[in-house]
Design an enzyme around this catalytic site. Structure first.
Site, mmCIF file in Angstrom:
data_model
loop_
_atom_site.group_PDB
_atom_site.id
_atom_site.type_symbol
_atom_site.label_atom_id
_atom_site.label_comp_id
_atom_site.label_asym_id
_atom_site.label_seq_id
_atom_site.Cartn_x
_atom_site.Cartn_y
_atom_site.Cartn_z
ATOM 1 N N VAL A 14 0.654 -4.446 10.352
ATOM 2 C CA VAL A 14 -0.155 -5.278 9.452
ATOM 3 C C VAL A 14 0.783 -6.042 8.531
ATOM 4 O O VAL A 14 1.672 -5.449 7.903
ATOM 5 C CB VAL A 14 -1.113 -4.414 8.612
ATOM 6 C CG1 VAL A 14 -1.936 -5.288 7.678
ATOM 7 C CG2 VAL A 14 -2.007 -3.583 9.503
ATOM 8 N N PHE A 15 0.581 -7.356 8.434
ATOM 9 C CA PHE A 15 1.394 -8.155 7.522
ATOM 10 C C PHE A 15 0.666 -8.300 6.199
ATOM 11 O O PHE A 15 -0.455 -8.798 6.135
ATOM 12 C CB PHE A 15 1.673 -9.538 8.106
ATOM 13 C CG PHE A 15 2.563 -10.392 7.234
ATOM 14 C CD1 PHE A 15 3.900 -10.093 7.096
ATOM 15 C CD2 PHE A 15 2.045 -11.479 6.548
ATOM 16 C CE1 PHE A 15 4.730 -10.865 6.277
ATOM 17 C CE2 PHE A 15 2.856 -12.269 5.743
ATOM 18 C CZ PHE A 15 4.204 -11.952 5.606
ATOM 19 N N GLY A 16 1.326 -7.875 5.124
ATOM 20 C CA GLY A 16 0.777 -8.001 3.787
ATOM 21 C C GLY A 16 1.432 -9.139 3.039
ATOM 22 O O GLY A 16 2.665 -9.214 2.963
ATOM 23 N N TYR A 17 0.620 -10.034 2.482
ATOM 24 C CA TYR A 17 1.143 -11.175 1.718
ATOM 25 C C TYR A 17 0.536 -11.231 0.323
ATOM 26 O O TYR A 17 0.887 -12.086 -0.487
ATOM 27 C CB TYR A 17 0.852 -12.491 2.444
ATOM 28 C CG TYR A 17 -0.629 -12.751 2.647
ATOM 29 C CD1 TYR A 17 -1.364 -13.443 1.694
ATOM 30 C CD2 TYR A 17 -1.296 -12.272 3.770
ATOM 31 C CE1 TYR A 17 -2.721 -13.664 1.854
ATOM 32 C CE2 TYR A 17 -2.651 -12.482 3.943
ATOM 33 C CZ TYR A 17 -3.355 -13.174 2.983
ATOM 34 O OH TYR A 17 -4.697 -13.368 3.154
ATOM 35 N N GLY A 18 -0.407 -10.323 0.035
ATOM 36 C CA GLY A 18 -1.064 -10.259 -1.258
ATOM 37 C C GLY A 18 -0.949 -8.855 -1.825
ATOM 38 O O GLY A 18 0.146 -8.306 -1.951
ATOM 39 N N SER A 19 -2.095 -8.254 -2.136
ATOM 40 C CA SER A 19 -2.064 -6.932 -2.762
ATOM 41 C C SER A 19 -1.483 -5.854 -1.855
ATOM 42 O O SER A 19 -1.010 -4.823 -2.355
ATOM 43 C CB SER A 19 -3.480 -6.531 -3.197
ATOM 44 O OG SER A 19 -4.342 -6.390 -2.084
ATOM 45 N N GLU A 107 -10.727 -5.500 2.897
ATOM 46 C CA GLU A 107 -10.635 -6.955 2.976
ATOM 47 C C GLU A 107 -11.969 -7.591 3.405
ATOM 48 O O GLU A 107 -11.993 -8.666 3.985
ATOM 49 C CB GLU A 107 -9.536 -7.345 3.974
ATOM 50 C CG GLU A 107 -8.198 -6.676 3.729
ATOM 51 C CD GLU A 107 -7.545 -7.085 2.415
ATOM 52 O OE1 GLU A 107 -7.958 -8.119 1.850
ATOM 53 O OE2 GLU A 107 -6.639 -6.387 1.944
#
Length: 211
Positions: A14-19, A107
């Site tokens: 999983v790519f996280g770019y926020g929280s 999400e």
């Protein structure tokens, strides 16, 4: 067929770019910093359930394809050379289904699953370091997508908003700190300019409280 010959499922990444960068999912076995190409990260998504309320929604980040953003963003002053840095989280295969369910719920406010390639620099050369990671994106046709707002108006909304997950400005501050820590190259003009505006509101409120 022996156990050794059984086909194996591809890793769940999983790519996280926020929280997700500062509040990762459970059961992570590996973290790989990297960046996306062809996207911008913008506070263009309303938050009704985490950093705001249905009556007073806050603002959280989403990814937008650069070409799409240029069509409806108006006079966005930030350079296209910025890239979206984040973290690719590899999940323990034994808990993949559990983490999927957790993230789908977390999400749920307008985000859709997409697959992206994560880039990095290896031995001085840019390359895909994590192919086909999953990523939650608030597409521009979802009900919570807001699009471009003037920076001062966006900062004011973030500064005053709060929801079940806490103050909206803390989301911003945590994200800025996390992005700065990822890599020396992880500069994000929009993110850092927004932080400066919100901290200025903090200073004004502090000064007013002392008078």
């Amino acid at each position: 067929m022996s156990d050794a010959a059984q086909p194996t499922s591809p890793p769940y990444v999983v790519f996280g770019y926020g929280s997700l960068i500062f509040r990762p999912p459970p059961h992570v076995v590996k973290e790989s910093p990297g960046y996306l190409k062809g996207y911008v990260r913008r506070f263009a998504q309303k938050s009704h359930d985490h950093r705001g309320t249905p009556e007073r929604p806050g603002r959280v980040v989403t990814l937008v394809h650069q070409a799409d953003w240029q069509e409806f963003s108006g006079a966005d002053p930030f350079p296209h050379e910025d890239v979206v840095w984040g973290v690719a989280f590899t999940i323990d295969p034994a808990y993949a289904a559990e983490v999927r369910d957790y993230l789908d719920f977390r999400e749920k406010d307008g985000y859709t699953l997409e697959h992206v390639d994560i880039h990095g620099v290896v031995d001085g050369h840019e390359q895909v370091v994590v192919p086909n990671a999953v990523c939650y994106v608030g597409r521009n046709d979802n009900p919570s997508f807001l699009g471009s707002e003037p920076l001062d108006a966006l900062a004011a909304t973030i500064w005053r908003s709060e929801g079940p997950s806490g103050r909206n400005k803390d989301y911003l501050y945590n994200l800025v700190a996390a992005v700065r820590n990822l890599a020396p190259e992880s500069y994000d003009s929009h993110l850092f300019a927004l932080e400066a505006r919100v901290r200025e509101l903090d200073r004004h409120a502090d000064e007013n409280s002392k008078t």
